[in-house]
Scaffold this motif. Structure first.
Motif, short mmCIF file in Angstrom:
data_model
loop_
_atom_site.label_atom_id
_atom_site.label_comp_id
_atom_site.label_asym_id
_atom_site.label_seq_id
_atom_site.Cartn_x
_atom_site.Cartn_y
_atom_site.Cartn_z
N ASN A 1 -4.43 -15.50 -0.18
CA ASN A 1 -4.38 -15.13 1.10
C ASN A 1 -4.74 -13.87 1.05
O ASN A 1 -3.76 -13.38 0.18
CB ASN A 1 -3.25 -15.28 1.70
N THR A 2 -5.84 -13.07 1.17
CA THR A 2 -5.83 -11.68 1.17
C THR A 2 -6.71 -11.41 2.51
O THR A 2 -6.63 -9.96 2.62
CB THR A 2 -7.48 -11.01 0.78
N VAL A 3 -6.30 -11.99 3.39
CA VAL A 3 -6.73 -11.56 5.16
C VAL A 3 -5.90 -10.38 5.15
O VAL A 3 -6.60 -9.28 6.52
CB VAL A 3 -6.72 -12.98 5.81
N SER A 4 -4.71 -10.18 5.19
CA SER A 4 -4.32 -9.45 5.51
C SER A 4 -3.27 -7.88 4.46
O SER A 4 -2.50 -7.06 4.56
CB SER A 4 -2.20 -9.69 6.19
N THR A 5 -4.34 -7.80 3.31
CA THR A 5 -3.95 -6.99 1.70
C THR A 5 -4.55 -6.06 3.05
O THR A 5 -5.33 -5.69 3.32
CB THR A 5 -5.01 -7.38 0.73
N VAL A 6 -3.76 -5.02 2.69
CA VAL A 6 -4.40 -3.56 2.47
C VAL A 6 -4.98 -2.86 2.01
O VAL A 6 -4.66 -3.29 0.66
CB VAL A 6 -2.79 -2.80 2.87
N ASN A 7 -6.03 -1.94 1.85
CA ASN A 7 -6.96 -1.67 1.09
C ASN A 7 -7.47 -0.16 1.05
O ASN A 7 -7.50 0.62 2.07
CB ASN A 7 -8.37 -2.36 1.14
N GLY A 8 -6.93 0.69 0.24
CA GLY A 8 -7.06 1.84 -0.21
C GLY A 8 -5.53 2.57 0.55
O GLY A 8 -4.31 2.00 0.56
N GLY A 9 -5.84 3.79 1.69
CA GLY A 9 -4.28 4.16 1.71
C GLY A 9 -3.99 4.88 0.98
O GLY A 9 -2.21 4.76 0.88
N ILE A 10 -4.42 5.36 0.63
CA ILE A 10 -4.25 5.77 -1.58
C ILE A 10 -3.44 5.22 -2.43
O ILE A 10 -4.00 4.37 -3.17
CB ILE A 10 -3.00 6.98 -1.45
N SER A 11 -2.11 3.99 -2.28
CA SER A 11 -2.01 3.07 -3.31
C SER A 11 -0.90 2.72 -2.40
O SER A 11 -0.14 2.71 -1.03
CB SER A 11 -1.72 4.14 -3.93
#
Length: 466
Positions: A2-12
């Motif tokens: 599941n990668t739907v809820s993955t936070v992408n970016g936001g520094i780290s």
């Protein structure tokens, strides 16, 4: 997965976990200092720390474009280890014994970071499990054995070579056929270290101005939109963001590296993986991976995605292409199949500094007072500390407070390197190099040959890595 809820970016992820610190005030206008440090990452903060400890009355100002740890210091894989970029080249240029001294200094640097963190009450989730690097193809195993022999020759007599069974007893990497382990390494939380270090130097009396981008560095001057800091010594500690400075576009190439981190994994998954020693984990692929088991039982794993942006451009918030996230997920599941159903909580990217000859350097120009350190090529968590102590000694030597030291005599001091090619040649070269490495890795995965893929050898030579 599941990668739907993955936070992408936001520094780290490390900042999501720890929280972004309250903003420090920008530079209020023209001012003076004894030492002006440009860059609020590990190199700049360690340098401020050691200078202030050595000479408490020094007026030191740190200028940071965003906030301390915004760059690689807040985005890296948390590998505190004894690798240093360029050691083999320094052996060719200065002799084997000089390179052995450099390696010994790096071994000791791991101990030094752990010591200072304890002394200054910086809780950075440091765990000394060493570094485990695995092979899972015949070609990788051949490279691993060669690598192990070379490390022994450079003085790492406590390094251990392990077979397939011993490797899987430590970390159960699917298909692993061997590994090499060194005790000179530790896992840590990058942001806890950089925030703790920033707070420590402020408590010592160092001034930090954030949201203050330096646009140009000249002898005795650091220019910003808010004013100029004048100082006898101006130190450039900007690593992968060096290309943003006037006149530095081709000095160090800002190479991208990307990471993912899983949700906390349950005991049932860890029972299949092992990893009780919490070693930092790498492999012998040409486009290599790096990973750690975090303090809260996640797997943080990184590797190369889009290697380079045209014109030495750098990102803003670490956002990562979906194809890169998927590629890193595939590595994770290939290594540890029981993670196939785990959620990927966060993905991010950052830049690291790469000189044209892939050699880390530290320099003080005594005629101008300009100094710099960097070009760590991804091995900066420990190397920044050695660079900082070396800059301290070089400044004390130049100001007449001391003579040469063991650190100022190391072979990476004062090393000169040519600039990168202009565009579009460097974009074509870097992307071509990593396309060759990925193709070589794919062929080696299915080949029974023990030799390194010839295309990877050609890519190494063209890149100047060997």
């Amino acid at each position: 997965m599941n990668t739907v809820s993955t936070v992408n970016g936001g520094i780290s992820f490390w900042y999501t976990d720890q929280g972004t610190p309250p903003a420090r005030e920008p530079l209020p206008g023209d001012t003076t200092a004894d030492v002006c440090i440009v860059g609020g990452g590990y190199t700049g903060l360690w340098t401020a720390y050691y200078l202030k400890k050595a000479v408490p009355f020094l007026n030191i100002t740190v200028l940071e474009a965003k906030f301390c740890g915004y760059g690689a210091s807040g985005r890296n894989g948390g590998w505190l280890y004894n690798g240093i970029a360029g050691r083999d080249r320094y052996a060719k240029l200065h002799g084997h014994e000089a390179a052995v001294r450099l390696q010994q200094a790096m071994n000791e640097t791991v101990d030094e970071v752990v010591r200072v963190a304890a002394e200054e009450d910086i809780d950075a989730d440091i765990h000394r499990g060493g570094v485990l690097e695995v092979a899972y193809t015949p070609a990788q195993l051949a490279r691993l054995k060669d690598f192990h022999s070379v490390e022994i020759a450079f003085g790492e007599t406590d390094r251990v070579l392990r077979g397939a069974r011993e490797t899987c007893e430590r970390v159960n990497v699917t298909g692993a056929v061997g590994s090499t382990w060194t005790p000179h390494g530790a896992r840590l939380h990058p942001v806890k270290l950089v925030q703790g270090l920033a707070a420590t130097v402020e408590a010592l009396g160092v001034t930090i101005h954030e949201s203050t981008p330096v646009t140009e560095i000249k002898p005795k001057h650091a220019h910003t939109p808010y004013g100029t800091v004048r100082a006898p010594y101006v130190l450039r500690c900007t690593e992968g963001f060096t290309a943003n400075l006037k006149g530095q576009r081709r000095t160090w190439l800002p190479m991208n590296s990307s990471m993912i981190v899983t949700e906390p994994l349950p005991p049932s998954v860890w029972d299949t993986i092992g990893w009780d020693g919490r070693e930092t984990l790498g492999d012998m692929a040409h486009a290599y991976m790096y990973a750690q088991r975090t303090a809260d039982d996640r797997i943080a794993l990184g590797g190369r995605g889009v290697p380079y942006r045209f014109g030495s451009a750098t990102d803003n918030d670490g956002r990562t292409q979906p194809a890169t996230v998927e590629a890193l997920r595939e590595i994770l599941v290939r290594f540890f199949p029981t993670t196939a159903g785990a959620r990927i909580d966060h993905a991010w990217s950052g830049v690291l500094g790469v000189p044209r000859d892939w050699c880390a350097t530290v320099t003080l120009d005594r005629s101008t007072g300009l100094g710099w350190a960097g070009g760590y090529v991804g091995s900066g968590v420990a190397t920044t500390n050695l660079a900082a102590r070396t800059l301290r000694d070089l400044i004390q030597q130049d100001s007449g407070q001391s003579g040469p030291t063991e650190l100022t005599e190391l072979p990476w001091v004062g090393h000169k390197v040519r600039r990168w090619e202009p565009e579009p040649f460097r974009w074509i070269g870097v992307h071509g190099m990593y396309a060759a490495y990925r193709a070589a890795d794919r062929r080696e995965l299915t080949s029974p040959r023990a030799g390194t893929d010839p295309v990877a050898k050609v890519a190494d030579r063209l890149a100047g890595r060997h």
